[in-house]
Design a protein around this motif. Sequence first.
Motif, short mmCIF file in Angstrom:
data_model
loop_
_atom_site.label_atom_id
_atom_site.label_comp_id
_atom_site.label_asym_id
_atom_site.label_seq_id
_atom_site.Cartn_x
_atom_site.Cartn_y
_atom_site.Cartn_z
N TYR A 161 13.78 -8.46 -1.57
CA TYR A 161 14.88 -7.75 -1.65
C TYR A 161 16.37 -8.58 -1.97
CZ TYR A 161 18.95 -6.16 1.01
OH TYR A 161 20.10 -5.36 1.49
N ARG A 162 17.23 -7.93 -2.71
CA ARG A 162 18.67 -8.75 -2.91
C ARG A 162 19.54 -7.56 -2.76
NH1 ARG A 162 16.71 -13.66 -2.86
NH2 ARG A 162 14.96 -13.96 -4.25
N TYR A 163 20.77 -8.24 -2.25
CA TYR A 163 21.86 -7.43 -2.03
C TYR A 163 23.01 -7.85 -2.73
CZ TYR A 163 26.09 -5.95 0.67
OH TYR A 163 27.45 -5.54 0.91
N ILE A 164 23.47 -6.69 -3.38
CA ILE A 164 24.62 -6.88 -4.30
C ILE A 164 25.82 -6.47 -3.58
CG2 ILE A 164 25.52 -6.51 -6.72
CD1 ILE A 164 22.51 -7.54 -6.54
N PRO A 165 26.96 -7.40 -3.27
CA PRO A 165 28.19 -6.80 -2.61
C PRO A 165 29.20 -6.00 -3.52
CG PRO A 165 27.37 -9.20 -2.21
CD PRO A 165 26.87 -8.72 -3.18
#
Length: 488
Positions: free
Chosen positions: A443-447
């Motif tokens: 999983y990756r979070y893109i602000p």
Amino acid sequence: MKLVSVVLSGGAGTRLWPASRQAFPKPFMKLGGKALLEQAISRGQSCGTEDLFIVTNQDHLFLTQGLIAEMAQPPKVSYLLEPKGRNTAPAIALAALAVAEQHGRDAVMLVLAADHLIPDTAAFVANSLEAARLALQGQLVVFGIRPSGPETGFGYVEVAEVGDQAQAVIKFVEKPNLETAQGYLATGRFFWNSGMFCFTAGAMLDALAAHAPQVFAAAQAAAATSSVESGQGATEKVTRFDPHAFGLQPDISIDYAIMERARNVSLVPAKFGWSDVGAWPAVADAHTANGNGNTMACDSHIDWVDVNTSNTHVHIDTQGHKQVVATIGIHNAVIVHTPDALLVADKAQAQDVKKVVEALKQRHIDSAQYQSTILPSSVNRPWGTYTTLKEEGGYKVKRITVKPGQRLSLQYHHHRAEHWTVVRGHGLVQIGDEKYPTGPGEYRYIPLKETHRLSNTGEEELVLIEVQVGDYLGEDDIVRLQDNYGRA
């Protein structure tokens, strides 16, 4: 004899909504397991053509390239990319200029529509070779279809004698009313205008100069502004036109501009079955009916329980898992279900589907109803696809696929953050200046407002689930900084 295929791949196919959309028009619809455009290309190849010219909208280039790349024997292709549609006369004029430049004025152009259905390839080849022989004699040849009824939706072509022989054309006539069409049918000397033609490049250019000098001059001016680049393969050429010069071309059909005025026009009666697949009943006719006259098209196995149902066509295209469709007391109808739209229509009024599209277009451009006339539920992009699975206030869920070796643009968003979970394949996720190899289950979070990019680094298709969260989730909230496909 040098014979080349010219495929005109335009139009939105609004009467086949919701399966056909502006961004995924009728030529890409599959009938009999193959897209109509692929069938048109294959017909030309069956006639012995090795070189193919495709006139299409610039936004459909990657769709067309993807389709051709999957063909068992892809042809050598030259693309003529229209910034916007300008009707068949400018399209054919530009194609004739390109063919003459690459292969000489004596090259024979077999001009085909990308959205016709012709099951009998052998008969088509025989008629095409007959037309090519006439073209070498200086004739402008139109393929005529023997009318099966007093159709008011087609233009007609009149010849002097009743028969199935090729002969000179007396006149072209526009779409008639019912009484006039019945009169045409009674004479036996009128054929439907198929919109397919054959002539040498030189004969067409001479006809343009003589009968449509404005079209000819505008096409020459547009061609002078064009730029040519290499395509995906070593033999592929892509021609782009200056939008301003291209837009100065008259919006006129080849029938009005040339065929109705020239004296050297011949008609070859078609010995093959033909459909322009102009509305849903024609799509139904292309499928095998059961004992009650019912037909069905779907990508996966679905059980259709048709209780007291007859002469009805069902088209199912869903992202979810649908096992059963049931109809009760339905007769002479068309039912089309896509993930974002449902059409139920009386077959007798199927031509009015165009009115639905027009009504939706009159609504606000940012509304989902308007977008449903433009984008299909699964949107194709040069790098892969995206499909909206769920959308409510403040969030949207997408399924994204990326082809091997492809990557999205380096971009950021003003109004949304994104959460990415890879479910298949392996990719490289860039967030700011950092790059993270990412595989299944990761999983990756893109602000918000952070630059990011996704690349497929594996040998199989990359699939991920994207959850967008923000106060605005429109597709126009993308600021591209770098892009492999010229969109930055």
